[in-house]
Write an enzyme that holds these catalytic residues in place. Sequence first.
Site, short mmCIF file in Angstrom:
data_model
loop_
_atom_site.label_atom_id
_atom_site.label_comp_id
_atom_site.label_asym_id
_atom_site.label_seq_id
_atom_site.Cartn_x
_atom_site.Cartn_y
_atom_site.Cartn_z
N HIS A 104 1.19 14.67 18.29
CA HIS A 104 1.38 13.51 17.41
C HIS A 104 2.84 13.05 17.33
O HIS A 104 3.08 11.90 16.97
CB HIS A 104 0.88 13.81 15.99
CG HIS A 104 -0.59 14.01 15.91
ND1 HIS A 104 -1.50 13.02 16.22
CD2 HIS A 104 -1.32 15.09 15.58
CE1 HIS A 104 -2.72 13.47 16.06
NE2 HIS A 104 -2.64 14.74 15.69
N ASP B 114 -8.40 18.68 21.99
CA ASP B 114 -8.44 18.61 20.55
C ASP B 114 -9.55 17.63 20.15
O ASP B 114 -10.04 16.86 20.97
CB ASP B 114 -7.08 18.12 20.03
CG ASP B 114 -6.82 18.49 18.59
OD1 ASP B 114 -7.78 18.71 17.85
OD2 ASP B 114 -5.64 18.55 18.20
N HIS C 116 -9.31 15.06 18.17
CA HIS C 116 -8.84 13.74 17.74
C HIS C 116 -7.75 13.23 18.68
O HIS C 116 -7.30 13.91 19.58
CB HIS C 116 -8.36 13.79 16.28
CG HIS C 116 -7.22 14.73 16.07
ND1 HIS C 116 -7.40 16.05 15.73
CD2 HIS C 116 -5.89 14.55 16.16
CE1 HIS C 116 -6.22 16.64 15.62
NE2 HIS C 116 -5.30 15.74 15.88
#
Length: 75
Positions: free
Chosen positions: A27, A62, A64
């Site tokens: 992220h 993952d 997401h």
Amino acid sequence: GASMDGAMRLNSGDTDVAINWSGGLHHAKKSEASGFCYINDIVLAILELLKVHARVLYIDIDVHHGDGVEEAFYC
């Protein structure tokens, strides 16, 4: 850390497989931390791999979206 070490070992031919189970901070963005990630080890490892390899396949397992990786290479 370990993702960069794995990428460098892959580039030098010291290993055929490198896994960093504690990595995956997908992220973080170039100018901001996001989603508890402040350094995007995946982007740094991919950039290292691109020094030797023409293409790198990144598969995010993952559950997401890895927005920091997308921003680094697709925006």
